[in-house]
Each structure stands twice: as structure tokens, then as C-alpha cells.
Design a protein around this motif. Structure first.
Motif, mmCIF file in Angstrom:
data_model
loop_
_atom_site.group_PDB
_atom_site.id
_atom_site.type_symbol
_atom_site.label_atom_id
_atom_site.label_comp_id
_atom_site.label_asym_id
_atom_site.label_seq_id
_atom_site.Cartn_x
_atom_site.Cartn_y
_atom_site.Cartn_z
ATOM 1 N N UNK B 6 0.833 -1.202 0.000
ATOM 2 C CA UNK B 6 0.000 0.000 0.000
ATOM 3 C C UNK B 6 0.865 1.248 0.000
ATOM 4 N N UNK B 7 1.909 1.245 0.831
ATOM 5 C CA UNK B 7 2.835 2.394 0.895
ATOM 6 C C UNK B 7 3.383 2.691 -0.488
ATOM 7 N N UNK B 8 3.776 1.688 -1.139
ATOM 8 C CA UNK B 8 4.394 1.898 -2.456
ATOM 9 C C UNK B 8 3.395 2.519 -3.397
ATOM 10 N N UNK B 9 2.180 1.939 -3.330
ATOM 11 C CA UNK B 9 1.148 2.424 -4.232
ATOM 12 C C UNK B 9 0.799 3.869 -3.955
ATOM 13 N N UNK B 10 0.784 4.287 -2.555
ATOM 14 C CA UNK B 10 0.470 5.641 -2.157
ATOM 15 C C UNK B 10 1.553 6.611 -2.645
ATOM 16 N N UNK B 14 0.775 9.768 -4.677
ATOM 17 C CA UNK B 14 0.906 11.112 -4.111
ATOM 18 C C UNK B 14 2.306 11.664 -4.286
ATOM 19 N N UNK B 15 3.315 10.886 -4.632
ATOM 20 C CA UNK B 15 4.673 11.364 -4.815
ATOM 21 C C UNK B 15 5.542 11.140 -3.604
ATOM 22 N N UNK B 16 4.946 11.445 -2.408
ATOM 23 C CA UNK B 16 5.716 11.194 -1.194
ATOM 24 C C UNK B 16 4.736 10.923 -0.060
ATOM 25 N N UNK B 17 5.217 10.326 1.012
ATOM 26 C CA UNK B 17 4.339 9.933 2.103
ATOM 27 C C UNK B 17 3.806 11.134 2.868
#
Lengths: 135, 442
Positions: B6-10, B14-17
Motif C-alpha cells: 500500500x505504501x508503495x502504491x500511495x 501522491x509522490x511522497x508519504x
């Protein structure tokens, strides 16, 4: 005239024996020591032929056939004078035209002379083959 | 912490967390949980698959090893069968006798090596062919049909269905053999399409041996008879010419030579007789015979011997003529044997009496002597071949032990019987019966 008998026998003692018996009985005896001589002397037309079977050159059965097939000699009565007693030989001898068959070792000289006399009186006479003991 | 995927997909989205709106956090957490569950599920499935695959592998291995075992077993069985077949084949080819089996159409299905040798046909020439194309069977000159010697039956009988000894078998290239033929069938024949199983036992050698034996006997007889003819003949001539000039002593000497030569002759004929009897070749020439006259003739033959031993020989003649149907030559051998025994076993000054007796349809001839008699233990063996009761008299005949054996054979072949009554020290009476011919006017 005395009747002439041709004796074909190769054994010296036996030849002399029967010569003696036959001459004493008044017959003239001509001797042959083998089948060839026997055939030649048969041409002189003896009144009867006494024939051994175990003789050199031509054996007795072959000589019997030869003499019976010869126009000249076929009517001479032939009596086998032998010590062979097998049924097949005896039967063949009579088929080939033998008038009689004597087993030498059992032969009574008187009987032999009587029987020869019968054959000479009636050349067409034939002994009954069944009265001979077969080996 | 959110699920890595999920993090990767976000981040991609969005470009960054830091740019992920915090208002999404509850939703993102739910998604992350879902991903995690998915991971767990996947992990479970993976573990399951792993277990299954391990189980499959192990089953596979088991199957494989079982297959290997089965293959080994099959191999072993095939080898055994092959060895059995080889063994059978070897046995069949090792069997000296010819073995041929045919199916229910009488076509050849089995043909062993001996059959090849006997018939001259190779196995591949014979298999599948009709039996009669390969062999023909003869009894003397008559052909025996295959229907007779190899019948195809529909019963469940198991055993021999045809047997004949000494038949002639004709095969290829004029090959001719004498055999004993034995034909059998089995119960299962119907179900396995098997007709007959033939065994041919070569007896050519035995036949040839028989021929040789007969030839030998004939030659031996002829050889022995020739000097005997001379002895008897010259004895006759000598006695005819010189009997009257001989003194008593000389006469006796000659008489004994004469008797001995007659005995020798009789022995030779006896030996020949035994061979005839052994071969079942006594051919009888039966003629009606005057029995009384016949006995008298035989007595004449033996009277000299009897007189020589100072024996009294009496024949009590019946007052009626008696006729029997006998082979005169053979029955006289019986009389001579019995009379000779009586003379030989009776001491000098003894008595021999002959008489006849009519009982029912038989005529019984008795020969009684006052001789040494026969011990009881000898009686059951008396008429057997080669048996002799040893005589106590030094003048007794040595004998071949054949006389009574021959007498018994001849009497029995005439449908008569022969027997003896004897007492040791007193004498013996030998008796034999012959069937009578009833005279026509009775």
C-alpha cells in the motif's frame, strides 16, 4: 533202365551219404556241387532233382525258380533236401514249384526212398507243406 | 504502519508519504489490514500448497517404488515363465519318444524334436498342418485311418483313447519306422482346443533285434543239423551194411553211438522248440490220428534204449481204436520226452507201463515207471523251464530241463493238461489228456 536222380549238394559228406543211399536203392545218381553246375546238369533231364538250399553260386531257391522257368526242365519233379526249416522258406519253395521238402536231420532213409518212388510214379505229386515242422 | 505494498502504491499516487492526506488514514488502515489478511491468506495457501505438494511428492515416490517393485516382480515372473517354457521345451526335445499334439481339427500344435527326427519334417513344417499330411499309420499292410487312431471326441474322458504296438509309420521322404503308438486326450481338451496327444515309441531296434535273434537261431540250427545229418546217415549205412558181421560187443557199441546221436538230435530240436514256444510260433498242423498206432510208433524209437538198460516196456493196448486231432510231430515230441525220462530215471530191471483211459471227451495217456520218483518239493517246479531234479543214478541223463516244459507247452496248445503222480523211491506216473474225436457212428 534205372531212374536218374540229380543231387545238388555242396557238403562232401552229405553228398556221399545220399549217393550211397540212393544207389543202394537202385537209382543212378548224378552229382552237382553248386547251383551253376546243378542248372547245367538239369538240362540232361534227370527223372528227379534233390536240391539243397545253402549251395554256392546260385542258392537252392533261386535254382528252383530257374529250373521251373526253363521250358526244357520245368516238368522235372524237384525235392528240396535241406536243414533249413523256416516257415517262410518252406512256403516259398512250394509256391515256386517244389514237389517236396525234406529236413535232412529228421529224414529216415527208408521214408525218403519211398517218397522219391511216389514222386517218380507221379511227377505231378506234391507233398503237403503242412506236415513239415517249421522252425 | 501501513502495508508495504500500500505504501508503495500511495507514494506512486501522491509522490511522497508526507503528501498523503491524513483524513484518509482510517480508510488506508482498513486497506492495509485487508492487504495483511491477504498476505496471511496467501501465506496459508502457500503453506497448504507446500504441504500438498510434499504429500504428492511422497505419494509419487511411493508409487514409483511400488511400480519398481511390480516391474521387478513382472520381470521375475517373466523370467520364470521363460525358464519354465525353456525347461518344458528342453524336456520335450529331450524326450526320446516322439510327441505330437493336435487341436480339435487335427492340426498339429505341438511337435517335439524326436518327432522331427522320426518324421523327417522340421517343426515349422509340421505346425499347423493336418496330421495325415505329416504321418500315415499302418498295421502290417493296412492303413489305419486318423479317425481310428486319433479320434476327436466331445467327452471329458482323460486318458488313453488308442493304443497299438508295432505299427508302421510312414512320413516324409519314404521314412518308415516301427513304433508303439499311444494316443491320449485330456479333460480340458474341449476348452483349450486340444484334440489328441500322440506318443510314438520307436521299436525299430527291437524289431531288428528280434530279426537278428531269429536269424541266429536259424543259422545255429542249420550248422548243428549238418554234422548231425552225417552222423545219423552214416550210422544208418554202417548198420545196414555190417550189422550181420558184428559181434555182440561191437553191436552194443554201435547201438549206443546211435542212441546218443539220436539224443543229440533231439536236444537240438528241443532248443529250437523253446525258441518257437517263446515266440508263440508253434504253428500246429492238426490231423486226425490213430492214437494207438502213434504210441506204438514212438515206442519203436525208444525200445532199443529200454532193452539196453534191461527195462521192461509194456503198452496195454485198448481194444477200441482211438482217434485224436493232433499235430503228430509235436505230440510225438511229448511222448518221446516222457518215455525218455521214464527210461533215464528207472534203474535197470525196472518196468515201464503205458496205458490209456477214456474220461468224458478226453483220452488220458499214462506213462508209469518204477524209477526213483520225484521229491515232493520238486513237484510244483517240474514243468518249468530249466528245472531238473538231480538224478541219483550215475547213468541218469543230465538233461537240459527243457523236456517237461516243452511237453507242457505242446499239450496245452492242444487244449490238454499234463500232470504227474510220484512217490520217492517207488516211481512216477506222468499223464496227459487230449480231446477225443467222437467217431461218426456213435
Amino acid at each position: 533202365m534205372n531212374k536218374q536222380i540229380l543231387l545238388v549238394e555242396d557238403e562232401f559228406y552229405i553228398r556221399d551219404l545220399y549217393k550211397n543211399i540212393l544207389e543202394t536203392a537202385g537209382f543212378e545218381v548224378i552229382l552237382a556241387i553248386d547251383g551253376e553246375e546243378g542248372y547245367n546238369l538239369a538240362q540232361n533231364l534227370p527223372d528227379l532233382i534233390l536240391l539243397d538250399i545253402m549251395i554256392p553260386k546260385i542258392n537252392g531257391i533261386m535254382l528252383l525258380k530257374k529250373i521251373k522257368n526253363d521250358e526244357n526242365t520245368k516238368n522235372i519233379p524237384i525235392v528240396l533236401l535241406t536243414n533249413l526249416g523256416q516257415e517262410s522258406i518252406i512256403k516259398e519253395a512250394f509256391t515256386d514249384g517244389a514237389s517236396g521238402y525234406f529236413l535232412k536231420v529228421l529224414l529216415n532213409p527208408k521214408e525218403m526212398i519211398n517218397q522219391i518212388g511216389r514222386f517218380l510214379d507221379n511227377p505231378n505229386l506234391k507233398m503237403d507243406p503242412n506236415i513239415i515242422a517249421f522252425d | 504502519m501501513l502495508h508495504k505494498t500500500l505504501q508503495r502504491q500511495l507514494i506512486k499516487l501522491f509522490g511522497s508519504s508526507e503528501l498523503i492526506p491524513t483524513s484518509l488514514n482510517p480508510l488506508l488502515q482498513i486497506i492495509s489490514d485487508t492487504y495483511s489478511h491477504g498476505d496471511e491468506d496467501r501465506s496459508l495457501i502457500e503453506r497448504s500448497l507446500e504441504i500438498s505438494s510434499r504429500e504428492l511428492e511422497s505419494s509419487n515416490k511411493q508409487l514409483q517404488s511400488e511400480q519398481e517393485l511390480i516391474e521387478k516382480e513382472v520381470e521375475k515372473r517373466t523370467e520364470e515363465l521363460s525358464a519354465e517354457r525353456n525347461k518344458l521345451s528342453l524336456i520335450l526335445s529331450g524326450i526320446v519318444d516322439c510327441v505330437i499334439a493336435v487341436d480339435r481339427e487335427r492340426k498339429i500344435v505341438l511337435f517335439n524334436k524326436a518327432a522331427e527326427n522320426l518324421t523327417g519334417y522340421a517343426i515349422n513344417e509340421a505346425l499347423g498342418k493336418p496330421l495325415e499330411q505329416i504321418i500315415k499309420v499302418f498295421d502290417n499292410a493296412t492303413e489305419i485311418s486318423p479317425n481310428t487312431y486319433c479320434p476327436i471326441r466331445s467327452d471329458t474322458f482323460e486318458g488313453i483313447i488308442y493304443s497299438k504296438e508295432g505299427v508302421k509309420v510312414l512320413a516324409s521322404k519314404e521314412k518308415q519306422t516301427f513304433v508303439n503308438l499311444l494316443v491320449g486326450q485330456i479333460t480340458e481338451g474341449l476348452t483349450v482346443n486340444l484334440g489328441c496327444i500322440l506318443t510314438l515309441h520307436d521299436v525299430n531296434e527291437e524289431k531288428q533285434l528280434d530279426e537278428m535273434k531269429l536269424d541266429f537261431v536259424a543259422m545255429a540250427a542249420h550248422e548243428l543239423r549238418t554234422p548231425l545229418t552225417s552222423i545219423k546217415g552214416y550210422m544208418y549205412i554202417f548198420l545196414r551194411d555190417y550189422k550181420d558181421v558184428l559181434n555182440e560187443k561191437q553191436s552194443t557199441i554201435l547201438s549206443r553211438i546211435n542212441i546218443s546221436s539220436k539224443r543229440l538230435s533231439s536236444l537240438v530240436e528241443n532248443l529250437l522248440n523253446v525258441t518257437r514256444i517263446e515266440k508263440g510260433r508253434i504253428t500246429l498242423n492238426i490231423q486226425p490220428t490213430d492214437w494207438v498206432k502213434n504210441i506204438e510208433e514212438v515206442i519203436i524209437e525208444i525200445i532199443d534204449q529200454a532193452k539196453d538198460k534191461k527195462l521192461q516196456l509194456n503198452f496195454i493196448k485198448p481194444n477200441q481204436p482211438i482217434f485224436v486231432e493232433v499235430d503228430k510231430l509235436r505230440i510225438n515230441e511229448v511222448l518221446m520226452n516222457l518215455l525218455a525220462n521214464a527210461v533215464n530215471y528207472t534203474p535197470p530191471e525196472g518196468k515201464i507201463v503205458i496205458w490209456v483211459e477214456k474220461v468224458d471227451n478226453q483220452i488220458i495217456t499214462h506213462i508209469q515207471d518204477t524209477g526213483e520218483g520225484i521229491p515232493k518239493e520238486a513237484l510244483p517246479h517240474l514243468f518249468t523251464k530249466f528245472f531238473r531234479v538231480s538224478g541219483i543214478l550215475e547213468q541218469g541223463s543230465k538233461g537240459t530241463g527243457l523236456g517237461l516244459y516243452i511237453a507242457k507247452s505242446i499239450v496245452e496248445v492242444h487244449n490238454g493238461k499234463i500232470w504227474v503222480q510220484s512217490e520217492l523211491g517207488k516211481g512216477s506216473t506222468f499223464s496227459f489228456s487230449l480231446p477225443l474225436i467222437q467217431p461218426k457212428n456213435e
